[in-house]
Scaffold this motif. Structure first.
Motif, PDB file in Angstrom:
ATOM      1  N   THR B  94       0.830  -1.221   0.000  1.00 28.08           N
ATOM      2  CA  THR B  94       0.000   0.000   0.000  1.00 28.08           C
ATOM      3  C   THR B  94       0.854   1.256   0.000  1.00 28.08           C
ATOM      4  O   THR B  94       0.446   2.286  -0.519  1.00 28.08           O
ATOM      5  CB  THR B  94      -0.942   0.044   1.225  1.00 28.08           C
ATOM      6  OG1 THR B  94      -0.137  -0.051   2.416  1.00 28.08           O
ATOM      7  CG2 THR B  94      -1.925  -1.102   1.178  1.00 28.08           C
ATOM      8  N   VAL B  97       5.100   2.891  -4.445  1.00 29.66           N
ATOM      9  CA  VAL B  97       4.516   3.270  -5.732  1.00 29.66           C
ATOM     10  C   VAL B  97       5.526   3.015  -6.852  1.00 29.66           C
ATOM     11  O   VAL B  97       6.729   2.939  -6.625  1.00 29.66           O
ATOM     12  CB  VAL B  97       4.072   4.748  -5.786  1.00 29.66           C
ATOM     13  CG1 VAL B  97       3.029   5.055  -4.729  1.00 29.66           C
ATOM     14  CG2 VAL B  97       5.264   5.678  -5.652  1.00 29.66           C
ATOM     15  N   THR B 114       0.053   2.709  -7.516  1.00 27.37           N
ATOM     16  CA  THR B 114       0.314   1.875  -6.338  1.00 27.37           C
ATOM     17  C   THR B 114       0.584   0.451  -6.786  1.00 27.37           C
ATOM     18  O   THR B 114       0.303   0.084  -7.935  1.00 27.37           O
ATOM     19  CB  THR B 114      -0.903   1.847  -5.396  1.00 27.37           C
ATOM     20  OG1 THR B 114      -1.960   1.145  -6.066  1.00 27.37           O
ATOM     21  CG2 THR B 114      -1.371   3.242  -5.041  1.00 27.37           C
ATOM     22  N   ARG B 118      -3.421   1.082  -8.883  1.00 31.74           N
ATOM     23  CA  ARG B 118      -4.278   2.260  -8.860  1.00 31.74           C
ATOM     24  C   ARG B 118      -3.428   3.464  -9.237  1.00 31.74           C
ATOM     25  O   ARG B 118      -2.334   3.643  -8.704  1.00 31.74           O
ATOM     26  CB  ARG B 118      -4.867   2.428  -7.449  1.00 31.74           C
ATOM     27  CG  ARG B 118      -6.018   3.403  -7.335  1.00 31.74           C
ATOM     28  CD  ARG B 118      -6.767   3.181  -6.000  1.00 31.74           C
ATOM     29  NE  ARG B 118      -5.866   3.181  -4.851  1.00 31.74           N
ATOM     30  CZ  ARG B 118      -5.425   4.293  -4.239  1.00 31.74           C
ATOM     31  NH1 ARG B 118      -5.811   5.473  -4.654  1.00 31.74           N
ATOM     32  NH2 ARG B 118      -4.599   4.210  -3.202  1.00 31.74           N
ATOM     33  N   ILE B 120      -2.398   7.121  -8.965  1.00 35.83           N
ATOM     34  CA  ILE B 120      -2.584   8.161  -7.940  1.00 35.83           C
ATOM     35  C   ILE B 120      -1.974   9.494  -8.352  1.00 35.83           C
ATOM     36  O   ILE B 120      -2.054  10.461  -7.603  1.00 35.83           O
ATOM     37  CB  ILE B 120      -1.987   7.716  -6.578  1.00 35.83           C
ATOM     38  CG1 ILE B 120      -0.504   7.376  -6.748  1.00 35.83           C
ATOM     39  CG2 ILE B 120      -2.767   6.529  -6.014  1.00 35.83           C
ATOM     40  CD1 ILE B 120       0.200   7.190  -5.415  1.00 35.83           C
ATOM     41  N   ALA B 151       0.816  14.447  -5.735  1.00 34.01           N
ATOM     42  CA  ALA B 151       0.209  13.241  -5.149  1.00 34.01           C
ATOM     43  C   ALA B 151       0.620  13.066  -3.688  1.00 34.01           C
ATOM     44  O   ALA B 151       0.204  12.096  -3.049  1.00 34.01           O
ATOM     45  CB  ALA B 151       0.611  12.012  -5.966  1.00 34.01           C
TER      46      ALA B 151
END
Lengths: 402, 402
Positions: B94, B97, B114, B118, B120, B151
């Motif tokens: 989590t 990145v 990620t 995802r 971001i 971000a």
């Protein structure tokens, strides 16, 4: 031994005469194959595990394993499983053999190899032009029997037979598809038909694929990760070794460089397109071109002899064909950036007279860095490449589990 | 956001101004990268194992791991090793990145993703035509910083940056080779030069390769084993997914269909050959053809607009280019028999006006069964494909060890 040599010509056997699918012997053979297949798929196992894997009763497994052990195909040793005494069964790398069968337009060749990659039997015969698929398969079965007998190898020691044919195979169905050099064979499921005749597990593949596998198995290119084998004969095709393994793509039809468009307005090809490489560079085209100016039709052997003697027309035809092959090879090299391209087929004896124009065509049409870093060479396996590759197909499966 | 939009144009940063290779911070960053690399290569490890793998002292490893844990890049948990208490370190799916950076002829795009795939963070800027490699890399570094800031992601959470460039890369040296769309970049070792500027581990790849990876990672073709991504823009190239992975061949230069010979006596190509696909079907050629008959030079945007309006000359140029692309695509499909061919690049908005002639060209020049079983489709990822693929390059490495 040349596949075209009349001295090896034999009578074709009657179609299907060795097919007795209902007999006790056939039943035992099928059950033994299931056990072999299980050992090939999952390696050494206990008899109880083989029974579960095959669905055969433990008495049947025990009987067949004893028989296979007697004939040297498997080795057994005591072990324990869940705390009980059991018998572990594994393939015997000295007793078992793999067969390689190459069925061409005019010949059949059979080789037998031990799991140690030693050739213990080999022979070839000629086939009449335009033979039917049944005739070809029957001839392969008869030659297989005679090679087994000459090598004193019982059929029950044969792990499986790789079989190469000169045409694309749809791997979804196992059938020969349109575009094969043997139009009579299109739509036939050779895997099934040959398994009945040979009475060993059969693995069908395209001849150019097997030529590629032979190069990295038996040829001087062992360990080569990315190799393209280009077979130039009556048809032209390529076999691809990618990341160390044969590559089959989506439905099994790869390396079809014989149908690369060379000439937009060229001749119509048997694939239905026009100006394909095969229409300008196959031996069929060379023979056609040279026969027009000759008193009688020339053969591939004539082309090799005339080129060696320096005949200008022959050298020109060979040079033009080589440049076209090189152009198509450049297309596939631009796509795949292989280490090595090996040229095989019926013209390898031409040597530099054919290899040089192929190299010129490659350098002319490839991205410069690709042309510079790709090695082009003639196959050193001659007309044995496909049969050796066919045996290697079975040996590779055995290697994975031994 | 369009890469060509003037509203996103920004000033280029001064070359190299963020390079302080000797500082304490740089030393710590390099050591952290060694630990990240070890975790990426071999998965969860104890601090003692990391110390052995990196050669760093246990005190240094302990310090850096604490720092990485605080910033969410790794998770630690107590374990035992050889009977002693130890701390196991693993990448945090989590916190960590991956960055994807696409450096084009006229743009830079950066995405942050990620490990859960995802997005971001994302932005793009325009570059002036003919920018130097230093200008391009500096612009990429500045945009990377601004996307990280927007971000709210600290650089120490970045596992690595995938970077795509429009040109072939010799993987033996990491340098851009001749044939690149950016001739100013030839011979430059971007992997090293960008690692200094970005201060994260850098993985360079060709833009078409990354487009292919994006299709099987972010596009609708997840799980596709054999896919070819064809990028048609100022240059033309293809990326190959073979057996589920990007394929790099011998030296790293694959999918060069832009240099398939289409016309023997055609125009001279920047690669040095003549009549290559790029000389008849790149956007540069289309622009050249259409500008001759126009009052002022047309752009790619004009071509898309005029085709939508039904302009006959534009439609003819697009149709001829599509047929030529289809012919080259047939060559690579005949070789590799892929499930899917995805067309990307700057002309995807043309839709069927470009896709239909590509399909016609494929069916005309491919072996029939290959033409019939190959799906051809436009990329749905637009101009984000390459940057998304660049991020996927890093994510795929993380996937392998998480």
């Amino acid at each position: 031994m040349s596949a075209e040599s009349p001295s090896t010509m034999r009578a074709l056997p009657a179609a299907g005469r060795r097919t007795k699918p209902g007999s006790q012997t056939a039943l035992r053979a099928r059950n033994q194959q299931r056990i072999q297949d299980a050992l090939l798929a999952a390696g050494p196992q206990t008899q109880a595990e083989l029974s579960r894997a095959t669905g055969l009763s433990s008495a049947t497994v025990s009987n067949i394993v004893r028989h296979m052990s007697d004939s040297g195909l498997v080795k057994t040793e005591p072990t324990t499983s869940s705390g009980r005494r059991a018998l572990s069964v594994r393939l015997n790398d000295t007793g078992a053999v793999a067969a390689g069968i190459d069925i061409g337009r005019r010949h059949v060749r059979v080789v037998l190899a031990t799991l140690g990659y030693r050739i213990i039997g080999e022979d070839s015969i000629s086939l009449p032009a335009g033979h039917s698929a049944d005739e070809g398969m029957d001839a392969a079965a008869e030659l297989f029997d005679s090679v087994l007998a000459a090598a004193d190898v019982g059929r029950d020691r044969v792990l499986g037979a790789g079989v190469g044919i000169p045409g694309p195979i749809d791997r979804r169905s196992g059938t020969v598809v349109r575009g094969a050099i043997l139009p009579e064979w299109v739509g036939i499921n050779m895997r099934e038909d040959l398994a009945v005749r040979l009475r060993v597990p059969v693995h069908i593949d395209n001849d150019a694929n097997l030529g590629a596998l032979a190069q990295v198995t038996w040829g001087p290119h062992g360990g080569c990760e990315n190799l393209i084998f280009v077979k130039v004969a009556t048809g032209i095709g390529a076999g691809l070794v990618i990341n160390g393994s044969l590559f089959y793509g989506h439905v099994g039809i790869t390396g079809e460089i014989g149908h690369a468009t060379i000439s937009d307005q060229g001749l119509i090809c048997r694939c239905g397109n026009r100006g394909c490489l095969e229409t300008v560079a196959s031996t069929a085209t060379m023979i056609d071109l040279l026969s027009r100016a000759a008193a009688e039709p020339v053969t591939t052997t004539d082309i090799i002899r005339q080129a060696a003697a320096g005949d200008p027309a022959t050298l020109r035809v060979v040079d033009d064909a080589g440049m076209a092959v090189g152009r198509a090879v450049a297309g596939i090299a631009n796509a795949l950036n292989p280490e090595v391209i090996v040229v095989g087929g019926s013209l390898t004896e031409l040597g530099d007279a054919f290899l040089n124009p192929i190299e010129r065509g490659l350098l002319r049409h490839a991205v410069p860095l690709i042309g510079e870093t790709t090695t082009v060479t003639m196959s050193s396996l001659g007309d044995r490449a496909e049969a050796l590759g066919a045996a290697a197909l079975v040996l590779a499966m055995a290697d994975a589990v031994l």
